[in-house]
Design an enzyme around this catalytic site. Structure first.
Site, short mmCIF file in Angstrom:
data_model
loop_
_atom_site.label_atom_id
_atom_site.label_comp_id
_atom_site.label_asym_id
_atom_site.label_seq_id
_atom_site.Cartn_x
_atom_site.Cartn_y
_atom_site.Cartn_z
CG HIS A 363 -45.91 7.09 -4.09
ND1 HIS A 363 -47.04 7.34 -3.55
CD2 HIS A 363 -45.32 7.72 -4.88
CE1 HIS A 363 -47.24 8.76 -4.16
NE2 HIS A 363 -46.15 8.82 -5.15
CE LYS A 555 -56.43 -2.58 2.44
NZ LYS A 555 -55.73 -1.25 2.70
NE ARG A 556 -53.99 -4.57 -8.06
CZ ARG A 556 -53.36 -4.42 -9.23
NH1 ARG A 556 -53.39 -3.09 -9.62
NH2 ARG A 556 -52.47 -5.13 -9.68
CE LYS A 561 -51.81 -3.00 -1.32
NZ LYS A 561 -51.77 -1.49 -0.84
CB THR A 663 -55.35 6.83 -0.01
OG1 THR A 663 -55.20 5.96 -0.98
CG2 THR A 663 -54.06 7.73 -0.20
CE LYS A 667 -59.47 7.21 -1.47
NZ LYS A 667 -59.11 6.20 -2.58
C1 26Q Z 1 -43.11 -0.39 -11.56
C2 26Q Z 1 -42.53 -0.68 -12.68
C3 26Q Z 1 -43.08 -1.29 -13.93
C4 26Q Z 1 -44.30 -1.80 -13.84
C5 26Q Z 1 -44.94 -0.97 -12.80
C6 26Q Z 1 -44.31 -0.49 -11.68
C7 26Q Z 1 -45.34 0.11 -10.58
C8 26Q Z 1 -46.70 0.55 -10.80
C9 26Q Z 1 -47.25 0.96 -9.67
C10 26Q Z 1 -45.04 0.04 -9.20
C11 26Q Z 1 -45.81 0.81 -8.18
C12 26Q Z 1 -46.98 1.11 -8.53
C13 26Q Z 1 -47.83 1.73 -7.46
C14 26Q Z 1 -47.62 2.00 -6.19
C15 26Q Z 1 -48.48 2.28 -5.18
O1 26Q Z 1 -49.59 2.50 -5.61
N1 26Q Z 1 -48.17 2.65 -3.91
C16 26Q Z 1 -48.95 3.08 -2.88
O2 26Q Z 1 -49.04 4.71 -3.25
C17 26Q Z 1 -49.91 5.02 -2.35
C18 26Q Z 1 -50.10 6.37 -2.53
O3 26Q Z 1 -48.77 7.12 -1.99
C19 26Q Z 1 -49.78 4.93 -0.87
O4 26Q Z 1 -50.93 5.11 -0.18
C20 26Q Z 1 -49.49 3.15 -0.72
O5 26Q Z 1 -49.45 2.98 0.46
C21 26Q Z 1 -48.69 2.55 -1.69
O6 26Q Z 1 -48.74 1.31 -1.64
#
Ligand code: 26Q
Length: 834
Positions: A363, A555-556, A561, A663, A667
């Site tokens: 991702h 978004k986050r 971003k 995503t 929407k």
């Molecule tokens: C990793 C290690 C320790 C703590 C947290 C994490 C962690 C948690 C969440 C690392 C990454 C995430 C989330 C990533 C994420 O949301 N990526 C998004 O995924 C979407 C679905 O595929 C994409 O549309 C986005 O582009 C992408 O940023």
């Protein structure tokens, strides 16, 4: 009398109403007039669950009978949002229930608002998992979501004096009527200790973990209701409980200590979701969480398979695991462990199964998101798992040496770049790629970047594993539930096939040329804007004009971003209006919503900046309300639904190459907003579908960005020195203009752009480089909107061309290319017409 074939819930209104009244009575000893909204929510929830449970049982019976291949979607995050409205929609009972509740004197919106958002996820990755479960059930595929029942999900965001403050979200304080505790499926998960090896009577090595700590994993099942097909799948989330110890007083001191530690482990492990998004934090507890839910899920998957089959070597025929990013990748080694240590398969037999079961989705290309665990930590916590990872690595290195023999001179370089264990670290992405049979990116551009840049070496070695699966979203939640006015309008014009076949929505195209339809469409958008304006008045106390352009970035919060680009541009516009009070300007409402990871300094400061700019601009009467800036507190699934429905402009402005897919962009499109974006992630495909004349694109391309990056970046000082308007905006960050004369508050943001005081690269995300191009694009938006006919046409075309972006399409591609699941259809029930 004619027989009518019906596959959906036979919704009996009288029974439902009786059931609600009965539940209120038995749960609370009240009648409905006396019950609180929360109590009515509970009563309605149980009435609906009652209906769901029948379908749930029927579905699971059918799976037992047909024995279809099923997918386990393994994910640290499921951002489900509220269940009540969604379940009613998918049971095709929403309108009926709304009317029944009206008859009881109850407003369904008020009742829906009683349910806490289940925020067991950060953002895109977690919400994608939720959309996928919806599509799997709707398409009739057997699927389990496997995750963690965090006691605290994503924090609640409060804004205090413009700053983000994180408040724990105790979502379990309110009873969840839909969940089902399944203690009979409890599993034990072991941590720490050491591994002993002995030889059994058959001459086999027996590996045993000794002196470990053990935690019980207790599953809770949540029903996942398919749309109108009677299918109910399961999201299984695991809670941690201490194992029953013997009498504490019989312990010696060492054992007592251990018992206490074990209990603490169980208490801590599922306590909280890590609120990081696209950023890796190497926390020991995080690895414990990963192994906890994976060990329980893999144990259950193997046991379930073996309940009805006799040869675990063939498990891959009926089971596949999809790993949602690298977070669940220990599944690879856990499956190997169970197959070898519990079922006595040889390494090769176990490897054959594992590499036919596991598949991995990537991702992100953000380097800081890659999971690399220190060997010391990994092997101490998971000693047996580490042995297995080491052996996978040893064999993989032999493969590298075979493919790139030493005479090529590149063997060492390849090992260095590709090894799973290297430099004191365990690299989870490498493990997932080597042990998985499929590696996919989440948008076409993203997958190309993986193949040609980030994972080039792996692509060279395993080209057959790589494939793209462009993300999608569920139209059931994000149009049918979120935007009932537009949903009804679409159905009036083209029928309701779009609900389960979004490609049908292209039939709307012709209506873009119909003046009356455009009027109707704009009128619906206006009413949704009024609804959002009311929300903003209630929550922010700011009056916004629903006739202004609603320009939205939700978004986050992350530097890549580029919310900072957006707000710097607002500052620039404000300067323009102040300098040229008579210039033509179409009123604009800039709406932001974003949570920042608690420890992410620049992200949190950007929130403060947005709120500070809002303060100044919203209270400046001299600009006649031409610009309003609103920061929506606590952006989450439930208010997202209001926001998408009310948006005109969809801000998708990440630095090209950084956003894997996005995503939210889909929407917005589905709700008729026009994309203002870079050629990044799925924006590329959105523009391809809708046509570039119906979107506004700006900025560097991903190739250009990557090129700069490979050549040491660019010098933002050139821009600072040559562009007076930009310079003025930047100086306002450090001259106290937005900070009551505090010249230090925003200095780190200023520094991040110009690098006057740090050793970091300046403007890593090309904000100044893209600024002029963005400002021009914004000007185009204004001209575009002023031509109402053209705008309405483009907005309708966005809805009409959104067909590709349903998660139903994405899931069907996963099924066709990766999972090869069997579709299950429930026998149709005959219901006689009344
Ligand atoms: C990793 C290690 C320790 C703590 C947290 C994490 C962690 C948690 C969440 C690392 C990454 C995430 C989330 C990533 C994420 O949301 N990526 C998004 O995924 C979407 C679905 O595929 C994409 O549309 C986005 O582009 C992408 O940023």
């Amino acid at each position: 009398m004619a027989k009518k074939v019906q596959t959906t819930l036979d919704f009996d209104r009288e029974l439902f109403k009786r059931s609600v009244l009965y539940n209120v009575k038995t749960l609370y000893r009240k009648n409905i007039e006396e019950a609180t909204d929360q109590e009515i929510f509970q009563a309605v929830g149980y009435a609906i669950k009652d209906a769901i449970v029948d379908h749930w049982m029927t579905t699971q019976k059918e799976y037992e009978k047909k024995d279809p291949k099923i997918v386990y979607y393994m994910s640290m995050e499921f951002l489900m949002g509220r269940a009540l409205g969604n379940n009613l929609i998918n049971l095709q009972a929403y309108k009926a229930v709304k009317e029944c509740l009206e008859e009881l004197g109850v407003d369904i919106n008020v009742i829906e608002d009683q349910e806490p958002d289940a925020a067991l996820g950060n953002g895109g990755l977690g919400r994608l998992a939720a959309c996928f479960l919806d599509s799997l059930a709707t398409l009739g595929y057997g699927a389990y979501g496997c995750g963690i029942r965090y006691r605290y999900g994503m924090f609640k965001q409060k804004i205090r004096d413009g700053f983000q403050v994180e408040v724990p979200d105790n979502w379990l304080a309110v009873n969840n009527p839909f969940e089902l505790r399944r203690p009979e499926y409890t599993k034990q998960v072991k941590f720490g200790g050491y591994v002993s090896v002995s030889v059994d009577e058959n001459g086999r090595n027996v590996f045993r973990q000794e002196n470990y700590q053990v935690v019980n994993a207790v599953p809770y099942d949540l029903p996942i209701v398919g749309y109108g097909n009677g299918i109910v799948n399961t999201l299984r989330i695991w809670d941690a409980q201490p194992v029953e110890c013997f009498q504490l007083d019989s312990f010696d001191k060492g054992e007592y200590q251990k018992a206490v530690e074990q209990e603490n482990l169980a208490r801590n492990i599922v306590e909280v979701l890590y609120p990081n998004d696209n950023h890796w934090a190497g926390k020991e507890l995080r690895l414990k969480q990963q192994y906890f839910f994976i060990s329980a899920s893999v144990q259950e998957a193997v046991e379930k398979y073996m309940r009805t089959h006799d040869d675990v070597r063939k498990m891959y025929e009926k089971v596949t695991f999809q790993l949602n990013d690298t977070h669940p990748t220990v599944a690879v080694a856990e499956l190997m462990r169970i197959l070898m240590d519990d079922y006595y398969l040889t390494w090769d037999e176990a490897w054959d199964v594992t590499t036919k079961v596991c598949a991995y989705t990537n991702h992100t290309i953000m380097a800081e998101a890659l999971e690399k665990w220190p060997i010391e930590l990994f092997s101490r916590l998971l000693p047996r798992i580490y042995q297995i990872v080491e052996e996978i690595n040893r064999r993989f290195i032999l493969d590298i040496e075979k493919k790139y023999p030493y005479e090529t001179g590149i063997t060492q370089e390849k090992i260095k770049k590709m090894a799973i264990v290297y430099d004191g670290q365990v690299k989870m992405a490498h493990l997932a790629i080597v042990a998985g049979y499929s590696v996919n990116g989440v948008a076409r551009l993203h997958t190309e970047i993986l193949k040609n840049q980030e994972l080039k070496d792996f692509y060279e070695m395993f080209p057959e594993k790589f494939n793209n699966k462009t993300n999608g979203i569920t139209q059931r939640r994000f149009l049918l539930h979120a935007n009932p006015l537009l949903a009804d309008w679409v159905t009036e014009h083209i029928g309701d096939d779009w609900i389960t076949d979004l490609s049908k929505i292209k039939k709307l195209k012709v209506y873009a040329n119909d003046e009356q339809c455009r009027q109707e469409f704009m009128n619906i958008k206006y009413r949704n804007k009024v609804r959002l304006a009311e929300y903003i008045m209630e929550h922010n106390g700011v009056e916004v004009d629903p006739r202004s352009i609603f320009d939205v970035q939700v978004k986050r919060l992350h530097e890549y971003k580029r919310q900072l680009l957006n707000i710097l541009h607002v500052m620039y516009l404000y300067n323009q209006i102040k300098e040229h009070p008579d210039m033509e300007f179409y009123p604009r409402t800039f709406i932001f919503g974003a949570k920042a990871a608690a420890g992410y300094k620049n992200a949190k400061l950007t929130i403060k900046l947005i709120n500070s700019v809002a303060d100044v601009i919203n209270n400046d009467e001299s600009i006649d309300g031409k610009i309003k800036v609103v920061f929506i507190e606590n952006y989450r699934v439930s208010n997202a639904e209001l926001i998408f429905a009310a948006s005109d402009v969809s801000e998708q402005i990440s630095t090209a190459s950084k956003e894997a897919s996005g995503t939210g962009n889909m929407k917005f499109m589905l709700n008729g907003a026009i994309t203002l974006g870079t050629m990044d992630g799925a924006n590329v495909e959105i523009v391809e579908e809708v046509g570039k004349e119906n979107a506004v694109i700006f900025g560097l391309s991903s190739d250009e960005v990557i090129n700069y990056e490979n050549n040491g970046g660019y010098d933002p000082m050139d821009i600072f020195n040559s562009d007076e308007d930009i310079r003025k905006v930047l100086m306002q960050l450090v001259n106290g203009f937005y900070s009551h004369n505090d010249t230090e508050l925003f200095r780190t943001l200023y520094n991040s752009l110009l690098n006057t005081e740090s050793t970091d690269k300046a403007d890593r995300y090309f904000i100044l480089k893209d600024f002029r191009s963005y400002a021009e694009a914004q000007k185009k938006i204004e001209e575009f909107y002023k031509d109402e006919e053209r705008w309405a046409k483009a907005a309708i075309l966005n809805v009409a061309c959104s067909g590709k972006f349903t998660s139903d399409r994405t899931i069907q591609e996963y099924v066709d290319d990766i999972w090869h699941l069997d579709k299950v259809k429930l026998p149709k029930k005959k219901v006689s017409d009344k």
